[in-house]
Write a protein that holds these residues in place. Structure first.
Motif, PDB file in Angstrom:
ATOM      1  N   GLY A 242       0.789  -1.230   0.000  1.00 14.04           N
ATOM      2  CA  GLY A 242       0.000   0.000   0.000  1.00 14.04           C
ATOM      3  C   GLY A 242       0.815   1.271   0.000  1.00 14.04           C
ATOM      4  N   LEU A 243       1.969   1.251  -0.644  1.00 17.58           N
ATOM      5  CA  LEU A 243       2.850   2.418  -0.606  1.00 17.58           C
ATOM      6  C   LEU A 243       2.275   3.609  -1.369  1.00 17.58           C
ATOM      7  CD1 LEU A 243       6.411   0.844  -0.943  1.00 17.58           C
ATOM      8  CD2 LEU A 243       5.185   1.529   1.130  1.00 17.58           C
ATOM      9  N   ASP A 244       1.489   3.356  -2.414  1.00 20.21           N
ATOM     10  CA  ASP A 244       0.910   4.478  -3.166  1.00 20.21           C
ATOM     11  C   ASP A 244       0.012   5.318  -2.274  1.00 20.21           C
ATOM     12  OD1 ASP A 244       2.205   3.841  -5.492  1.00 20.21           O
ATOM     13  OD2 ASP A 244       0.557   2.634  -6.300  1.00 20.21           O
ATOM     14  N   ASP A 245      -0.845   4.670  -1.503  1.00 17.76           N
ATOM     15  CA  ASP A 245      -1.706   5.408  -0.580  1.00 17.76           C
ATOM     16  C   ASP A 245      -0.891   6.022   0.555  1.00 17.76           C
ATOM     17  OD1 ASP A 245      -3.956   4.746  -2.056  1.00 17.76           O
ATOM     18  OD2 ASP A 245      -4.350   2.927  -0.874  1.00 17.76           O
ATOM     19  N   LEU A 246       0.163   5.294   0.973  1.00 18.12           N
ATOM     20  CA  LEU A 246       0.976   5.766   2.085  1.00 18.12           C
ATOM     21  C   LEU A 246       1.684   7.075   1.751  1.00 18.12           C
ATOM     22  CD1 LEU A 246       2.060   5.126   4.942  1.00 18.12           C
ATOM     23  CD2 LEU A 246       3.972   3.949   3.823  1.00 18.12           C
ATOM     24  N   ARG A 247       2.077   7.258   0.487  1.00 21.39           N
ATOM     25  CA  ARG A 247       2.756   8.502   0.102  1.00 21.39           C
ATOM     26  C   ARG A 247       1.898   9.715   0.432  1.00 21.39           C
ATOM     27  NH1 ARG A 247       4.480   6.062  -4.852  1.00 21.39           N
ATOM     28  NH2 ARG A 247       2.993   7.345  -5.993  1.00 21.39           N
ATOM     29  N   GLN A 248       0.629   9.642   0.127  1.00 19.89           N
ATOM     30  CA  GLN A 248      -0.260  10.765   0.398  1.00 19.89           C
ATOM     31  C   GLN A 248      -0.455  10.960   1.894  1.00 19.89           C
ATOM     32  OE1 GLN A 248      -3.887  10.597  -1.858  1.00 19.89           O
ATOM     33  NE2 GLN A 248      -2.865   9.913  -3.731  1.00 19.89           N
ATOM     34  N   THR A 249      -0.593   9.849   2.620  1.00 23.51           N
ATOM     35  CA  THR A 249      -0.796   9.939   4.071  1.00 23.51           C
ATOM     36  C   THR A 249       0.421  10.558   4.752  1.00 23.51           C
ATOM     37  OG1 THR A 249      -2.209   7.978   4.013  1.00 23.51           O
ATOM     38  CG2 THR A 249      -1.309   8.621   6.153  1.00 23.51           C
ATOM     39  N   LEU A 250       1.610  10.080   4.396  1.00 26.11           N
ATOM     40  CA  LEU A 250       2.828  10.607   5.009  1.00 26.11           C
ATOM     41  C   LEU A 250       3.055  12.070   4.632  1.00 26.11           C
ATOM     42  CD1 LEU A 250       5.270   7.586   4.635  1.00 26.11           C
ATOM     43  CD2 LEU A 250       4.375   8.550   6.762  1.00 26.11           C
ATOM     44  N   GLY A 251       2.632  12.453   3.430  1.00 22.72           N
ATOM     45  CA  GLY A 251       2.792  13.840   3.002  1.00 22.72           C
ATOM     46  C   GLY A 251       2.052  14.827   3.873  1.00 22.72           C
ATOM     47  N   ARG A 252       1.083  14.333   4.660  1.00 22.32           N
ATOM     48  CA  ARG A 252       0.327  15.212   5.558  1.00 22.32           C
ATOM     49  C   ARG A 252       0.896  15.248   6.966  1.00 22.32           C
ATOM     50  NH1 ARG A 252      -3.984  12.808   2.457  1.00 22.32           N
ATOM     51  NH2 ARG A 252      -4.292  11.184   4.045  1.00 22.32           N
ATOM     52  N   GLU A 253       1.918  14.427   7.220  1.00 24.11           N
ATOM     53  CA  GLU A 253       2.559  14.414   8.538  1.00 24.11           C
ATOM     54  C   GLU A 253       3.550  15.572   8.655  1.00 24.11           C
ATOM     55  OE1 GLU A 253       2.162  12.356  11.155  1.00 24.11           O
ATOM     56  OE2 GLU A 253       0.590  11.133  10.223  1.00 24.11           O
ATOM     57  N   ARG A 278       8.093   8.395  14.847  1.00 21.85           N
ATOM     58  CA  ARG A 278       6.759   8.402  15.448  1.00 21.85           C
ATOM     59  C   ARG A 278       5.682   8.497  14.366  1.00 21.85           C
ATOM     60  NH1 ARG A 278       9.270  11.804  19.353  1.00 21.85           N
ATOM     61  NH2 ARG A 278       8.405  13.663  18.323  1.00 21.85           N
ATOM     62  N   ALA A 279       5.950   9.323  13.335  1.00 17.04           N
ATOM     63  CA  ALA A 279       4.984   9.454  12.241  1.00 17.04           C
ATOM     64  C   ALA A 279       4.844   8.147  11.482  1.00 17.04           C
ATOM     65  CB  ALA A 279       5.424  10.576  11.300  1.00 17.04           C
ATOM     66  N   LEU A 280       5.950   7.448  11.258  1.00 11.47           N
ATOM     67  CA  LEU A 280       5.899   6.162  10.560  1.00 11.47           C
ATOM     68  C   LEU A 280       5.165   5.118  11.400  1.00 11.47           C
ATOM     69  CD1 LEU A 280       9.536   6.093   9.110  1.00 11.47           C
ATOM     70  CD2 LEU A 280       7.417   6.128   7.767  1.00 11.47           C
ATOM     71  N   ALA A 281       5.421   5.127  12.701  1.00  9.07           N
ATOM     72  CA  ALA A 281       4.725   4.184  13.584  1.00  9.07           C
ATOM     73  C   ALA A 281       3.230   4.484  13.625  1.00  9.07           C
ATOM     74  CB  ALA A 281       5.320   4.251  14.986  1.00  9.07           C
ATOM     75  N   HIS A 282       2.886   5.769  13.515  1.00 11.46           N
ATOM     76  CA  HIS A 282       1.484   6.183  13.583  1.00 11.46           C
ATOM     77  C   HIS A 282       0.687   5.646  12.398  1.00 11.46           C
ATOM     78  CE1 HIS A 282      -1.824   9.176  12.885  1.00 11.46           C
ATOM     79  NE2 HIS A 282      -2.037   8.876  14.156  1.00 11.46           N
ATOM     80  N   VAL A 283       1.295   5.605  11.228  1.00 13.83           N
ATOM     81  CA  VAL A 283       0.571   5.153  10.025  1.00 13.83           C
ATOM     82  C   VAL A 283       0.762   3.662   9.774  1.00 13.83           C
ATOM     83  CG1 VAL A 283       0.781   7.431   8.968  1.00 13.83           C
ATOM     84  CG2 VAL A 283       2.489   5.676   8.453  1.00 13.83           C
ATOM     85  N   ASN A 284       1.619   3.004  10.556  1.00 13.72           N
ATOM     86  CA  ASN A 284       1.912   1.591  10.320  1.00 13.72           C
ATOM     87  C   ASN A 284       0.786   0.715  10.870  1.00 13.72           C
ATOM     88  OD1 ASN A 284       3.182  -0.785   9.692  1.00 13.72           O
ATOM     89  ND2 ASN A 284       4.586  -0.725  11.451  1.00 13.72           N
ATOM     90  N   ALA A 285       0.281  -0.126   9.993  1.00 14.57           N
ATOM     91  CA  ALA A 285      -0.751  -1.078  10.407  1.00 14.57           C
ATOM     92  C   ALA A 285      -0.173  -2.492  10.479  1.00 14.57           C
ATOM     93  CB  ALA A 285      -1.929  -1.039   9.432  1.00 14.57           C
ATOM     94  N   GLY A 286       1.123  -2.569  10.707  1.00 10.50           N
ATOM     95  CA  GLY A 286       1.770  -3.867  10.839  1.00 10.50           C
ATOM     96  C   GLY A 286       2.332  -4.421   9.550  1.00 10.50           C
ATOM     97  N   HIS A 287       2.197  -3.674   8.459  1.00  6.57           N
ATOM     98  CA  HIS A 287       2.670  -4.190   7.175  1.00  6.57           C
ATOM     99  C   HIS A 287       3.850  -3.400   6.623  1.00  6.57           C
ATOM    100  CE1 HIS A 287      -0.388  -1.088   6.311  1.00  6.57           C
ATOM    101  NE2 HIS A 287       0.424  -0.778   5.298  1.00  6.57           N
ATOM    102  N   LEU A 288       4.399  -2.496   7.411  1.00  3.33           N
ATOM    103  CA  LEU A 288       5.502  -1.655   6.941  1.00  3.33           C
ATOM    104  C   LEU A 288       6.792  -1.969   7.689  1.00  3.33           C
ATOM    105  CD1 LEU A 288       3.816   1.881   6.763  1.00  3.33           C
ATOM    106  CD2 LEU A 288       4.195   0.293   4.876  1.00  3.33           C
ATOM    107  N   SER A 289       7.910  -1.783   7.000  1.00  2.00           N
ATOM    108  CA  SER A 289       9.226  -1.797   7.641  1.00  2.00           C
ATOM    109  C   SER A 289      10.021  -0.639   7.084  1.00  2.00           C
ATOM    110  CB  SER A 289       9.956  -3.117   7.368  1.00  2.00           C
ATOM    111  OG  SER A 289      10.183  -3.300   5.978  1.00  2.00           O
TER     112      SER A 289
END
Length: 318
Positions: A242-253, A278-289
């Motif tokens: 889900g990195l495509d969606d994650l780019r937009q989410t992280l862009g708002r952090e 902390r921002a990466l942990a906040h958006v992580n749903a267990g599928h990110l490293s």
């Protein structure tokens, strides 16, 4: 005690407070530049930052509106004619005759400089730059990389001590760029000073030192590694689904200043490592490293643009 810089005798370029205005627009605003002899010096910045205008002042084509200093120990205000005879300037656009052959173009330049024994000089330069095999080919039939070699050969015809190269490898293929830079390093080893502008971030690492311009002002100077370290930029490579969606989410952090794709990963950049994690942990749903990586020079220069824009917004650059 602080570090002692090179003496004026060891500097090919030594200018301070350089300024140039066009009507109500200040294109170059208080630029200091000290380039030691025999160095490959990168001159970087976004379009409109004042790089080409500065080069034109340094080679005597434009008269500065302010500042002082020397090029090859000749005064920038009063000795432009002497400077032009000792500097080679390569423009962004190929500026020679496309309906003349390589040899005819180089002979023409040699006549302009009133070079004695033109045939020998032109022959030597063509051999040095591997142009002899194309001596009878019309310039207009050459590829971009070979045209740039012809332009460089013309710059070298009068044995300049200083080369000013304005984006010399723009639009040429990677092999031609590598070959061109090998020539630049060979010239520097012979004692020729090279000031070069480029938009290619891999070429930054080929320079001994660099200066970065934005808005007509110097933002930072140093070795490529010093500039990278001084930016304070931190980078993480993020992998997962889900990195495509994650780019937009992280862009708002708030802690994330940049997000870019890199193959099957994304790279996030910022200046506060703990806040970024902390921002990466906040958006992580267990599928990110993620893992920290050195920031690329492209990331560094995007950050420098952001910092310059923020400084302008606060009034520090007005």
């Amino acid at each position: 005690m602080g570090e002692v810089g090179p003496s004026p005798r060891d500097l090919a370029i030594d200018v301070r407070g350089l300024e140039k205005r066009f009507g109500g627009v200040t294109a170059v605003n208080g630029v200091d530049l000290q380039v030691p002899k025999g160095m490959i010096y990168g001159f970087l910045g976004p379009n409109g930052s004042g790089k080409t205008t500065t080069l034109r002042m340094l080679c005597g084509l434009l008269k500065p509106d302010g500042g002082s200093g020397t090029r090859l120990r000749y005064d920038i205000h009063t000795e432009a004619r002497e400077i032009k005879r000792r500097i080679g300037y390569m423009t962004q656009k190929f500026s020679f005759y496309e309906d003349l052959t390589v040899e005819e173009n180089l002979n023409f330049v040699a006549r302009v400089y009133n070079i004695p024994d033109r045939a020998r000089t032109v022959g030597r330069i063509m051999e040095d730059l591997d142009l002899a095999c194309r001596r009878n080919q019309k310039a207009g039939q050459l590829s971009g990389g070979w045209k740039q070699r012809v332009a460089l050969a013309a710059c070298l015809s009068h044995d300049p001590a200083l080369l000013l190269l304005d984006e010399p490898t723009a639009g040429v293929d990677p092999e031609a760029r590598r070959s061109f830079w090998n020539i630049i390093h060979r010239l520097a080893s012979q004692g020729i000073t090279v000031l070069v502008t480029t938009h290619y971030m891999d070429e930054v690492e080929r320079c001994h030192r660099i200066t970065y311009l934005a808005g007509g002002r110097v933002v930072t100077s140093g070795t490529p590694r010093e500039v990278s370290d001084r930016s304070g930029l931190v980078a993480f490579a993020v992998s997962g689904a889900g990195l495509d969606d994650l780019r937009q989410t992280l862009g708002r952090e708030k802690a994330i200043r940049g997000v870019s794709a890199l193959g099957a990963q994304i790279v996030v950049t910022g200046r506060d490592r703990e806040a970024m994690e902390r921002a990466l942990a906040h958006v992580n749903a267990g599928h990110l490293s993620w893992e920290q990586i050195p920031p690329s020079f492209e990331d560094v220069f995007v950050e420098l643009i952001h910092q310059a824009t923020e400084s302008q917004g606060k009034g520090a650059w007005t």
